[in-house]
Write an enzyme that holds these catalytic residues in place. Structure first.
Site, PDB file in Angstrom:
ATOM      1  N   GLU A 363       2.922   0.110  15.182  1.00 58.27           N
ATOM      2  CA  GLU A 363       1.607   1.701  14.936  1.00 58.27           C
ATOM      3  C   GLU A 363       2.333   3.063  14.621  1.00 58.27           C
ATOM      4  OE1 GLU A 363      -1.727   0.353  16.964  1.00 58.27           O
ATOM      5  OE2 GLU A 363      -0.623  -2.160  17.449  1.00 58.27           O
TER       6      GLU A 363
HETATM    7  N1  CAA Z   1      -8.197  10.641  11.318  1.00 63.06           N
HETATM    8  C1  CAA Z   1      -9.134  10.831   9.999  1.00 63.06           C
HETATM    9  N2  CAA Z   1      -8.405  11.615   8.285  1.00 63.06           N
HETATM   10  C2  CAA Z   1      -7.302  11.425   8.677  1.00 63.06           C
HETATM   11  C3  CAA Z   1      -6.379  10.539   9.578  1.00 63.06           C
HETATM   12  C4  CAA Z   1      -7.302  10.353  11.011  1.00 63.06           C
HETATM   13  N3  CAA Z   1      -6.091  10.274  12.440  1.00 63.06           N
HETATM   14  N4  CAA Z   1      -4.985  11.017   9.556  1.00 63.06           N
HETATM   15  C5  CAA Z   1      -5.045  12.238   8.263  1.00 63.06           C
HETATM   16  N5  CAA Z   1      -6.321  11.130   7.343  1.00 63.06           N
HETATM   17  C6  CAA Z   1      -6.698  11.890   6.682  1.00 63.06           C
HETATM   18  C7  CAA Z   1      -6.002  13.229   6.329  1.00 63.06           C
HETATM   19  O1  CAA Z   1      -7.448  14.166   7.135  1.00 63.06           O
HETATM   20  C8  CAA Z   1      -6.420  13.716   4.904  1.00 63.06           C
HETATM   21  O2  CAA Z   1      -7.683  13.608   4.129  1.00 63.06           O
HETATM   22  P1  CAA Z   1      -7.560  14.648   3.187  1.00 63.06           P
HETATM   23  O3  CAA Z   1      -7.030  14.617   1.729  1.00 63.06           O
HETATM   24  O4  CAA Z   1      -9.561  14.749   2.836  1.00 63.06           O
HETATM   25  O5  CAA Z   1      -7.163  15.753   3.365  1.00 63.06           O
HETATM   26  C9  CAA Z   1      -5.951  12.275   4.430  1.00 63.06           C
HETATM   27  O6  CAA Z   1      -6.100  11.595   5.307  1.00 63.06           O
HETATM   28  C10 CAA Z   1      -5.116  12.043   4.232  1.00 63.06           C
HETATM   29  O7  CAA Z   1      -3.974  12.416   4.707  1.00 63.06           O
HETATM   30  P2  CAA Z   1      -2.263  13.279   4.864  1.00 63.06           P
HETATM   31  O8  CAA Z   1      -1.935  14.162   4.338  1.00 63.06           O
HETATM   32  O9  CAA Z   1      -1.708  13.652   6.666  1.00 63.06           O
HETATM   33  O10 CAA Z   1      -1.245  12.117   4.743  1.00 63.06           O
HETATM   34  P3  CAA Z   1       0.540  11.902   4.649  1.00 63.06           P
HETATM   35  O11 CAA Z   1       0.806  10.680   3.220  1.00 63.06           O
HETATM   36  O12 CAA Z   1       1.268  12.701   4.785  1.00 63.06           O
HETATM   37  O13 CAA Z   1       0.945  10.223   6.241  1.00 63.06           O
HETATM   38  C11 CAA Z   1       1.204  10.039   8.672  1.00 63.06           C
HETATM   39  C12 CAA Z   1      -0.039  11.160   6.946  1.00 63.06           C
HETATM   40  C13 CAA Z   1       0.165  10.812   9.826  1.00 63.06           C
HETATM   41  C14 CAA Z   1       2.771  10.125   8.175  1.00 63.06           C
HETATM   42  C15 CAA Z   1       0.298   8.506   8.141  1.00 63.06           C
HETATM   43  O14 CAA Z   1       0.750   8.376   6.992  1.00 63.06           O
HETATM   44  C16 CAA Z   1       0.657   7.387   8.837  1.00 63.06           C
HETATM   45  O15 CAA Z   1       0.537   7.198   9.933  1.00 63.06           O
HETATM   46  N6  CAA Z   1       1.696   7.068   9.464  1.00 63.06           N
HETATM   47  C17 CAA Z   1       2.734   5.647   9.602  1.00 63.06           C
HETATM   48  C18 CAA Z   1       1.644   4.724   9.656  1.00 63.06           C
HETATM   49  C19 CAA Z   1       1.654   3.567  10.498  1.00 63.06           C
HETATM   50  O16 CAA Z   1       1.464   3.587  11.546  1.00 63.06           O
HETATM   51  N7  CAA Z   1       1.624   2.942  10.344  1.00 63.06           N
HETATM   52  C20 CAA Z   1       1.890   1.413  11.026  1.00 63.06           C
HETATM   53  C21 CAA Z   1       1.378  -0.142  10.610  1.00 63.06           C
HETATM   54  S1  CAA Z   1       0.449  -1.029  11.637  1.00 63.06           S
HETATM   55  C22 CAA Z   1       0.869  -2.113  12.841  1.00 63.06           C
HETATM   56  O17 CAA Z   1       2.001  -1.675  12.871  1.00 63.06           O
HETATM   57  C23 CAA Z   1       0.449  -3.021  13.517  1.00 63.06           C
HETATM   58  C24 CAA Z   1       1.305  -3.888  13.558  1.00 63.06           C
HETATM   59  O18 CAA Z   1       1.085  -4.836  13.181  1.00 63.06           O
HETATM   60  C25 CAA Z   1       1.599  -4.131  15.720  1.00 63.06           C
END
Ligand code: CAA
Length: 380
Positions: A363
């Site tokens: 996550e």
């Molecule tokens: N709420 C709303 N919108 C959001 C947001 C949020 N929390 N976070 C990002 N966004 C939006 C941004 O505003 C942006 O929108 P615009 O293009 O309109 O400006 C868009 O989404 C893209 O966001 P970023 O430019 O910030 O994207 P990024 O490529 O830089 O990535 C990141 C951001 C935070 C690194 C994201 O990729 C991330 O969280 N990565 C980790 C993924 C993860 O947690 N994976 C876990 C897998 S699930 C799991 O583990 C489950 C299980 O089985 C236990």
């Protein structure tokens, strides 16, 4: 400000503690060895309302708040983090995702079954080449009018084999970047959907983790969640709540190891006295207790933010970052306090140490939490 739990919260915590002691503790070592988790225990967790904790009772849920959720997660995780990850994914990634963003028909069809534990859900975002970099989805869903055709691979999927309902994130238009991503509801048994073998893991070995394969899976259009292009935001918003659950899991793992270490240090004697009387051990206990309590405050604050309707992107990331660090460091210390016995399965702390590691990875890794926190700070 009030740091006291309500009577109702105390009752919920005690019910979870009781369930963990009487139902999860027996056989936890054997389940870890065999990498299994019996359906009977899943059924019991469903009966207690642990699989739809925050879901509105009109969809079969328990209608509790996020504080109750983290209390339950902490208690289950003290004993069996394999059970608690199943609870966390079903509650905060699958049920919450559907309740907050699904339409009425989707809620009636899927949420009611998931919230009662009649079936279990999985959340499918990660791919072989898109883990932390979640916008780089390679799984595609091509719009064919009244349906989409889904192709691709998802991996490290919690509940991957046991689940019957899967929320799958896929790219529908690669030119639109994060706005060209959608989330779909996929049912087990849809033609072209295959489940790969169970992963052989370091920790949370009772939880089933699988690779999933989608080959030309025909997905009805009504199975898309939200408006076209909402999938990435759906994943991010849902994961913010998921991170509260994993933070509470990490807290529980740390607290479980600490409780065992404290008890052991009061019984085990060396150099003529119980080892807790040696400063080397006493100071470890002091650090453990202090930092676990600090982690608990961050976890509670994130849950409180959610209950208040505040934005909890940052508070959930901070809670997960810190609680998972505390879990990793202090489970190692718990093994150290147990000495040679800590290295032996029957004392439980080696399992908690192995289980702690994943809380720094899934996550969103600790590094990803720092991205979320620092971006939030800069934006403020
Ligand atoms: N709420 C709303 N919108 C959001 C947001 C949020 N929390 N976070 C990002 N966004 C939006 C941004 O505003 C942006 O929108 P615009 O293009 O309109 O400006 C868009 O989404 C893209 O966001 P970023 O430019 O910030 O994207 P990024 O490529 O830089 O990535 C990141 C951001 C935070 C690194 C994201 O990729 C991330 O969280 N990565 C980790 C993924 C993860 O947690 N994976 C876990 C897998 S699930 C799991 O583990 C489950 C299980 O089985 C236990």
């Amino acid at each position: 400000m009030d740091f006291n739990l309500t009577e109702e919260h105390l009752m919920i915590r005690d019910a979870a503690r009781d369930f963990a002691q009487t139902e999860l503790l027996p056989g936890v070592i054997e389940r870890d060895n065999a990498q299994t988790f019996p359906d009977e225990l899943v059924r019991k967790m469903g009966e207690l309302g642990f699989l739809g904790i925050m879901v509105d009772p009109k969809y079969g849920g328990s209608g509790m708040d996020a504080i109750s959720y983290v209390l339950i997660m902490e208690e289950l995780s003290k004993i069996d983090a394999s059970a608690s990850v199943m609870v966390s994914v079903n509650n905060s990634l699958v049920c919450y995702g559907l309740e907050a963003y699904g339409n009425e028909a989707q809620k009636e069809k899927y949420l009611t079954k998931l919230a009662t534990g009649e079936c279990i859900g999985a959340f499918c975002l990660s791919e072989p080449e898109a883990g932390s970099d979640a916008t780089s989805q390679r799984t595609t869903a091509i719009d064919k009018g009244d349906h989409y055709v889904l192709n691709g691979t998802k991996n490290w999927i919690t509940n991957g084999g046991r689940a019957e309902i899967y929320l799958v994130i896929a790219q529908t238009d690669k030119h639109k970047g994060s706005h060209g991503i959608n989330a779909f509801i996929i049912e087990k048994g849809m033609p072209g959907f295959d489940i790969g073998p169970k992963e052989d893991k370091l920790g949370i070995r009772g939880s089933d983790t699988h690779t999933l394969q989608f080959n030309d899976v025909k997905v009805p259009k009504e199975n898309r969640i939200g408006d076209d292009g909402f999938g990435f935001r759906f994943a991010m918003k849902t994961l913010s709540g998921g991170r509260i659950g994993i933070a509470a899991q990490a807290l529980g793992i740390a607290a479980g190891a600490y409780e065992l270490a404290l008890k052991y240090s009061k019984e085990r004697k060396a150099f003529g006295t119980e080892i807790c009387n040696h400063q080397a051990i006493a100071f470890k206990l002091a650090d453990m207790h202090t930092e676990i309590e600090a982690a608990r405050m961050l976890v509670m604050k994130a849950a409180w933010d959610k209950d208040q309707g505040n934005n909890y992107d940052m508070s959930s990331a901070m809670a997960k970052l810190y609680a998972s660090k505390v879990a990793m460091e202090h489970t190692v210390e718990a093994v150290q306090i147990h000495g040679g016995n800590g290295f032996v399965k029957e004392y439980h702390v080696e399992r908690l140490m192995r289980d702690a590691k994943i809380t720094q990875i899934y996550e969103g890794t600790s590094e990803i939490q720092k991205i979320v926190i620092s971006r939030g700070l800069i934006k403020e």
